[in-house]
Motif scaffolding. Structure first.
Motif, PDB file in Angstrom:
ATOM      1  N   SER A   1       0.831  -1.206   0.000  1.00  0.00           N
ATOM      2  CA  SER A   1       0.000   0.000   0.000  1.00  0.00           C
ATOM      3  C   SER A   1       0.863   1.251   0.000  1.00  0.00           C
ATOM      4  O   SER A   1       0.540   2.256  -0.665  1.00  0.00           O
ATOM      5  CB  SER A   1      -0.934  -0.007   1.218  1.00  0.00           C
ATOM      6  OG  SER A   1      -1.848  -1.084   1.149  1.00  0.00           O
ATOM      7  N   LEU A   2       1.960   1.221   0.750  1.00  0.00           N
ATOM      8  CA  LEU A   2       2.902   2.345   0.750  1.00  0.00           C
ATOM      9  C   LEU A   2       3.667   2.418  -0.570  1.00  0.00           C
ATOM     10  O   LEU A   2       3.900   3.500  -1.118  1.00  0.00           O
ATOM     11  CB  LEU A   2       3.859   2.209   1.928  1.00  0.00           C
ATOM     12  CG  LEU A   2       4.862   3.343   2.159  1.00  0.00           C
ATOM     13  CD1 LEU A   2       5.170   3.476   3.656  1.00  0.00           C
ATOM     14  CD2 LEU A   2       6.175   3.123   1.405  1.00  0.00           C
ATOM     15  N   PHE A   3       4.048   1.258  -1.097  1.00  0.00           N
ATOM     16  CA  PHE A   3       4.857   1.175  -2.318  1.00  0.00           C
ATOM     17  C   PHE A   3       4.159   1.841  -3.496  1.00  0.00           C
ATOM     18  O   PHE A   3       4.767   2.637  -4.219  1.00  0.00           O
ATOM     19  CB  PHE A   3       5.124  -0.299  -2.610  1.00  0.00           C
ATOM     20  CG  PHE A   3       6.048  -0.568  -3.768  1.00  0.00           C
ATOM     21  CD1 PHE A   3       7.327  -0.038  -3.811  1.00  0.00           C
ATOM     22  CD2 PHE A   3       5.644  -1.407  -4.805  1.00  0.00           C
ATOM     23  CE1 PHE A   3       8.185  -0.320  -4.870  1.00  0.00           C
ATOM     24  CE2 PHE A   3       6.494  -1.699  -5.861  1.00  0.00           C
ATOM     25  CZ  PHE A   3       7.768  -1.153  -5.898  1.00  0.00           C
ATOM     26  N   TRP A   4       2.869   1.537  -3.709  1.00  0.00           N
ATOM     27  CA  TRP A   4       2.163   2.125  -4.858  1.00  0.00           C
ATOM     28  C   TRP A   4       2.121   3.645  -4.758  1.00  0.00           C
ATOM     29  O   TRP A   4       2.305   4.345  -5.759  1.00  0.00           O
ATOM     30  CB  TRP A   4       0.726   1.593  -4.937  1.00  0.00           C
ATOM     31  CG  TRP A   4       0.573   0.110  -4.872  1.00  0.00           C
ATOM     32  CD1 TRP A   4      -0.326  -0.583  -4.093  1.00  0.00           C
ATOM     33  CD2 TRP A   4       1.294  -0.886  -5.612  1.00  0.00           C
ATOM     34  NE1 TRP A   4      -0.183  -1.938  -4.290  1.00  0.00           N
ATOM     35  CE2 TRP A   4       0.799  -2.151  -5.217  1.00  0.00           C
ATOM     36  CE3 TRP A   4       2.316  -0.838  -6.560  1.00  0.00           C
ATOM     37  CZ2 TRP A   4       1.284  -3.357  -5.730  1.00  0.00           C
ATOM     38  CZ3 TRP A   4       2.807  -2.029  -7.075  1.00  0.00           C
ATOM     39  CH2 TRP A   4       2.303  -3.266  -6.668  1.00  0.00           C
ATOM     40  N   GLN A   5       1.876   4.160  -3.561  1.00  0.00           N
ATOM     41  CA  GLN A   5       1.772   5.606  -3.383  1.00  0.00           C
ATOM     42  C   GLN A   5       3.111   6.312  -3.557  1.00  0.00           C
ATOM     43  O   GLN A   5       3.154   7.491  -3.933  1.00  0.00           O
ATOM     44  CB  GLN A   5       1.203   5.920  -1.992  1.00  0.00           C
ATOM     45  CG  GLN A   5      -0.236   5.500  -1.791  1.00  0.00           C
ATOM     46  CD  GLN A   5      -1.216   6.386  -2.544  1.00  0.00           C
ATOM     47  OE1 GLN A   5      -0.870   7.462  -3.029  1.00  0.00           O
ATOM     48  NE2 GLN A   5      -2.448   5.916  -2.663  1.00  0.00           N
ATOM     49  N   SER A   6       4.195   5.617  -3.260  1.00  0.00           N
ATOM     50  CA  SER A   6       5.510   6.253  -3.285  1.00  0.00           C
ATOM     51  C   SER A   6       6.095   6.337  -4.685  1.00  0.00           C
ATOM     52  O   SER A   6       7.218   6.804  -4.856  1.00  0.00           O
ATOM     53  CB  SER A   6       6.480   5.508  -2.360  1.00  0.00           C
ATOM     54  OG  SER A   6       6.721   4.197  -2.838  1.00  0.00           O
TER      55      SER A   6
END
Length: 240
Positions: free
Chosen positions: A116-121
């Protein structure tokens, strides 16, 4: 993107989350419970090409991440008292969970939080360098932004097997680079992830084959520094 109340409580640490747990009403029998959902990609599958190809993004998000969410929800179904909590809370309180589901939450809950963090970053037309307080903190900690990049890439290259390389905030509010095995989250060590890159081969193998070094170097071209800088500012506020 501002954090939700659930995410904020999850990242604040043990005391705030424990107080919330004590104040939550019991879930009535037969009442639908809140479950985890697969977040949509914030861009098209091909938006990060040529750095990350569309097929990789489709498989990574729709198959791998979806499987983490589905397995996590299935494991938590009988444990209604743990429903509706931010995934960050479950990971911080991993050893308070029933023994029967700790491994599943660690692996699949960690996979859900990490991705979830990876996609946003990441973002189309990303890259460049951070600005503001994050840029200052990186320079103060690592000497320069290029030195930070070099240390981050080296940590990713030295990591054996599957896992993640992270820029995290320590409980004292300092930046450091770390790696985790498999889908372990820095949250389980009391650290707050600011930026992470996926080292599992499914994240890069279709384009880069076994050349992890090329993937790590190319990945900087899609890092969403405005989002990462905003996340850093929010996390600093929580730790203040």
């Amino acid at each position: 993107m501002r954090l939700t109340r659930r995410q904020t409580l999850g990242l604040l640490g043990v005391s705030a989350a424990t107080l919330w747990l004590r104040s939550r009403p019991a879930v009535a029998a037969g009442e639908p419970s809140e479950i985890y959902t697969l977040p949509p990609l914030p861009y098209d599958y091909d938006a990060l090409e040529p750095v990350i190809d569309a097929e990789t993004m489709r498989l990574h998000h729709d198959k791998h991440h979806a499987a983490y969410v589905n397995t996590l929800n299935k494991a938590l179904t009988p444990y209604r008292q743990w429903h509706g909590l931010a995934i960050e809370t479950l990971l911080r309180h991993l050893h308070q969970l029933p023994t029967a589901i700790q491994s599943t939450v660690r692996n699949h809950g960690g996979g859900h939080a990490n991705h979830s963090l990876f996609w946003q970053s990441m973002a189309p037309n990303g890259g460049g360098e951070p600005a503001g307080d994050l840029a200052i903190a990186i320079e103060n900690t690592f000497g320069s932004f290029p030195e930070f990049q070099a240390q981050f890439q080296q940590a990713g290259l030295r990591h054996f097997g599957s896992g993640w390389v992270w820029l995290v905030l320590t409980p004292q509010g300092n930046l450091t680079i770390t790696t985790t095995l498999n889908q372990d989250s820095p949250l389980m060590q009391g650290q707050v992830p600011i930026l992470g890159n996926d080292l599992w081969e499914h994240a890069y193998y279709l384009t880069y084959r076994n050349r992890r070094d090329q993937y790590l170097e190319a990945w900087w071209q899609v890092v969403n520094w405005p989002w990462v800088s905003d996340r850093y500012a929010q996390m600093r506020e929580l730790l203040a």
